[in-house]
Design a protein around this motif. Structure first.
Motif, PDB file in Angstrom:
ATOM      1  N   ASP A 274       0.910  -1.172  -0.081  1.00 14.79           N
ATOM      2  CA  ASP A 274       0.031   0.002   0.123  1.00 14.79           C
ATOM      3  C   ASP A 274       0.701   1.404   0.165  1.00 14.79           C
ATOM      4  OD1 ASP A 274      -1.934   2.206   0.518  1.00 14.79           O
ATOM      5  OD2 ASP A 274      -2.842   0.748   2.041  1.00 14.79           O
ATOM      6  N   ASP A 275       0.534   1.970  -1.079  1.00 11.30           N
ATOM      7  CA  ASP A 275       1.532   3.286  -1.065  1.00 11.30           C
ATOM      8  C   ASP A 275       1.405   4.306  -0.044  1.00 11.30           C
ATOM      9  OD1 ASP A 275       2.362   2.321  -3.558  1.00 11.30           O
ATOM     10  OD2 ASP A 275       1.058   3.473  -4.702  1.00 11.30           O
ATOM     11  N   THR A 276       0.443   4.117   0.902  1.00 11.63           N
ATOM     12  CA  THR A 276       0.101   5.253   1.986  1.00 11.63           C
ATOM     13  C   THR A 276       1.000   4.741   3.039  1.00 11.63           C
ATOM     14  OG1 THR A 276      -1.384   3.825   2.860  1.00 11.63           O
ATOM     15  CG2 THR A 276      -2.131   5.384   1.163  1.00 11.63           C
ATOM     16  N   LEU A 277       1.827   3.667   3.161  1.00 11.07           N
ATOM     17  CA  LEU A 277       2.566   3.255   4.318  1.00 11.07           C
ATOM     18  C   LEU A 277       3.756   3.892   4.207  1.00 11.07           C
ATOM     19  CD1 LEU A 277       2.483  -0.790   3.794  1.00 11.07           C
ATOM     20  CD2 LEU A 277       1.128   0.511   5.476  1.00 11.07           C
ATOM     21  N   THR A 278       4.074   4.314   5.600  1.00  6.72           N
ATOM     22  CA  THR A 278       5.525   5.060   5.707  1.00  6.72           C
ATOM     23  C   THR A 278       6.813   4.122   5.732  1.00  6.72           C
ATOM     24  OG1 THR A 278       5.322   4.909   8.002  1.00  6.72           O
ATOM     25  CG2 THR A 278       4.312   6.707   7.084  1.00  6.72           C
ATOM     26  N   ALA A 279       7.669   4.708   5.706  1.00  3.51           N
ATOM     27  CA  ALA A 279       8.970   3.666   5.656  1.00  3.51           C
ATOM     28  C   ALA A 279       9.012   3.076   7.039  1.00  3.51           C
ATOM     29  CB  ALA A 279      10.296   4.515   5.401  1.00  3.51           C
ATOM     30  N   GLY A 280       8.869   3.283   7.951  1.00  3.75           N
ATOM     31  CA  GLY A 280       8.634   2.786   9.485  1.00  3.75           C
ATOM     32  C   GLY A 280       7.628   1.512   9.285  1.00  3.75           C
ATOM     33  N   GLU A 281       6.568   2.083   8.814  1.00  2.00           N
ATOM     34  CA  GLU A 281       5.401   1.140   8.948  1.00  2.00           C
ATOM     35  C   GLU A 281       5.757  -0.161   7.945  1.00  2.00           C
ATOM     36  OE1 GLU A 281       1.563   4.000   9.605  1.00  2.00           O
ATOM     37  OE2 GLU A 281       2.250   3.725   7.661  1.00  2.00           O
ATOM     38  N   LEU A 282       6.465   0.092   6.920  1.00  2.00           N
ATOM     39  CA  LEU A 282       6.780  -0.808   5.797  1.00  2.00           C
ATOM     40  C   LEU A 282       7.630  -1.902   6.470  1.00  2.00           C
ATOM     41  CD1 LEU A 282       6.375  -1.902   3.068  1.00  2.00           C
ATOM     42  CD2 LEU A 282       8.371  -0.400   2.470  1.00  2.00           C
ATOM     43  N   GLU A 283       8.772  -1.366   7.314  1.00  2.00           N
ATOM     44  CA  GLU A 283       9.531  -2.192   7.865  1.00  2.00           C
ATOM     45  C   GLU A 283       8.756  -3.065   8.946  1.00  2.00           C
ATOM     46  OE1 GLU A 283      13.441   1.064   7.706  1.00  2.00           O
ATOM     47  OE2 GLU A 283      12.343   0.803   9.664  1.00  2.00           O
ATOM     48  N   ARG A 284       8.084  -2.512   9.817  1.00  2.00           N
ATOM     49  CA  ARG A 284       7.260  -3.387  10.775  1.00  2.00           C
ATOM     50  C   ARG A 284       6.499  -4.365  10.227  1.00  2.00           C
ATOM     51  NH1 ARG A 284       7.478   1.757  13.362  1.00  2.00           N
ATOM     52  NH2 ARG A 284       5.477   2.389  12.603  1.00  2.00           N
ATOM     53  N   VAL A 285       5.821  -4.151   9.242  1.00  2.00           N
ATOM     54  CA  VAL A 285       5.110  -4.857   8.211  1.00  2.00           C
ATOM     55  C   VAL A 285       5.796  -6.149   7.707  1.00  2.00           C
ATOM     56  CG1 VAL A 285       3.728  -5.430   6.152  1.00  2.00           C
ATOM     57  CG2 VAL A 285       3.121  -3.601   7.748  1.00  2.00           C
ATOM     58  N   CYS A 286       7.236  -5.897   7.268  1.00  2.00           N
ATOM     59  CA  CYS A 286       7.963  -6.955   6.579  1.00  2.00           C
ATOM     60  C   CYS A 286       8.376  -7.877   7.733  1.00  2.00           C
ATOM     61  CB  CYS A 286       9.019  -6.262   6.195  1.00  2.00           C
ATOM     62  SG  CYS A 286       8.840  -5.556   4.380  1.00  2.00           S
ATOM     63  N   VAL A 287       8.787  -7.264   8.997  1.00  2.00           N
ATOM     64  CA  VAL A 287       9.186  -8.334  10.063  1.00  2.00           C
ATOM     65  C   VAL A 287       8.073  -9.078  10.728  1.00  2.00           C
ATOM     66  CG1 VAL A 287       9.789  -8.141  12.616  1.00  2.00           C
ATOM     67  CG2 VAL A 287      10.776  -6.570  10.777  1.00  2.00           C
ATOM     68  N   ARG A 288       6.755  -8.450  10.740  1.00  2.00           N
ATOM     69  CA  ARG A 288       5.517  -9.185  10.924  1.00  2.00           C
ATOM     70  C   ARG A 288       5.144 -10.228  10.205  1.00  2.00           C
ATOM     71  NH1 ARG A 288       0.732  -6.208   9.778  1.00  2.00           N
ATOM     72  NH2 ARG A 288       0.214  -8.099   8.377  1.00  2.00           N
TER      73      ARG A 288
END
Length: 335
Positions: A274-288
């Motif tokens: 989702d293009d609305t994700l911030t860089a920090g949110e993207l990192e946490r999503v990948c880890v999860r």
């Protein structure tokens, strides 16, 4: 339910050690019977059992080396060593067992006629060998069935998609051994009844062809694993579906998996987030997501997620070139 790795490895070792012990004893019995009777089929079976014993030594080496932990020079571990040594085991079956049996058979069919002596000795040894071989075969079958149940597969699917070549090698090897004993019994029996040694030679040739076929099947399977085969289709589709269901992912653009050892799968996915994700949110999503995949699929050992746009023409062309334009194929991803 995923199999426990330690108990899985222990059963593989038991299967290989049992097969090796049985084959060594049988090889001695067959050699003695072959020298007494002069039967080409019995001598071929003796070499067959010697080849099988060498195979078990190679498989034990495979089990030991593949359990070494990952290190700096092998960051993904030594799991593929099991495939290498199992491939050498297949070569051993062909180079020693098959070639000798074919040579003995051809030499008997086209060579000078030889009298058969003490066929009863051959019958007794073949019967004893069949009983002993059945014990090893039953253990191999038990493990393959248990592995199939752990993976939720049929026996046939397990033999086709198994990432543990030790159990399948022993199963195929022992199945060939039992078939070879029946062929040897037929050759010795027909020679005894007709007095014609050609039946003995034909049986030896049949044993050689049988071993060549088994060696080809095992060699092809282990070569595919060594080169880098994708994970079983059920795991591939399970990973794809899990990623596709994540609310932060718009599309799974590409998914590649590779077996890097027994019960060890490498997952590499290119996804359109989702293009609305911030860089920090993207990192946490990948880890999860990586943690969720490991929990849901215990065979998954390494996960790499790469954010990409699904509109990229070069990437789309690469995916289509790999999987083809048709949907529903193994490993095929929704575009």
């Amino acid at each position: 339910m995923a199999p426990d790795t330690q108990s899985h490895g222990g059963e593989s070792t038991l299967t290989v050690v049992l097969a090796g012990s049985v084959n060594l004893l049988i090889a001695v019995l067959k050699l003695v019977a072959g020298l007494i009777t002069g039967s080409a089929a019995m001598l071929s079976e003796a070499v067959h059992s010697v080849a099988d014993t060498i195979t078990e030594v190679l498989l034990l080496t495979a089990l030991k080396v593949s359990r070494r932990p990952a290190d700096r020079t092998h960051p993904f571990g030594y799991g593929k060593a099991r495939y290498f040594w199992s491939l050498l085991a297949a070569v051993s079956i062909f180079a020693s067992g098959s070639m000798f049996a074919l040579y003995e058979g051809v030499a008997t069919v086209f060579g000078a006629e030889e009298d058969q002596t003490a066929p009863v000795v051959a019958y007794v040894v073949l019967a004893a060998a069949f009983a002993l071989e059945s014990v090893s075969w039953a253990q191999a079958l038990r493990q393959v069935r248990r592995d199939a149940a752990d993976q939720g597969r049929t026996l046939r699917a397990q033999l086709r998609h198994s990432d543990d070549p030790t159990a399948t090698t022993v199963f195929y090897e022992d199945s060939a051994a039992l078939s070879g004993l029946l062929l040897a019994f037929a050759g010795v029996g027909l020679h005894h009844l007709t007095g014609d040694a050609i039946w003995d030679g034909i049986a030896s040739i049949a044993i050689g062809l049988l071993l060549a076929g088994v060696a080809f099947l095992l060699g092809r399977a282990n070569a595919a694993l060594l080169i880098g085969r994708q994970a079983a289709p059920d795991l591939v589709f399970g990973v794809r579906d899990h990623l596709s269901a994540a609310p932060e992912i718009d599309a799974v653009v590409d998914l590649q998996t590779m077996l890097i050892g027994t019960d060890s799968v490498l997952v590499c996915a290119r996804v359109d987030f989702d293009d609305t994700l911030t860089a920090g949110e993207l990192e946490r999503v990948c880890v999860r997501l990586a943690a969720e995949l490991r929990e849901k699929h215990p065979d998954v050992s390494e996960v790499f997620l790469e954010p990409v746009p699904r509109s990229d023409a070069d990437l789309r062309a690469a995916v289509l070139a790999r999987y083809g334009p048709r949907k529903g194929q193994s490993g095929r991803l929704s575009q």
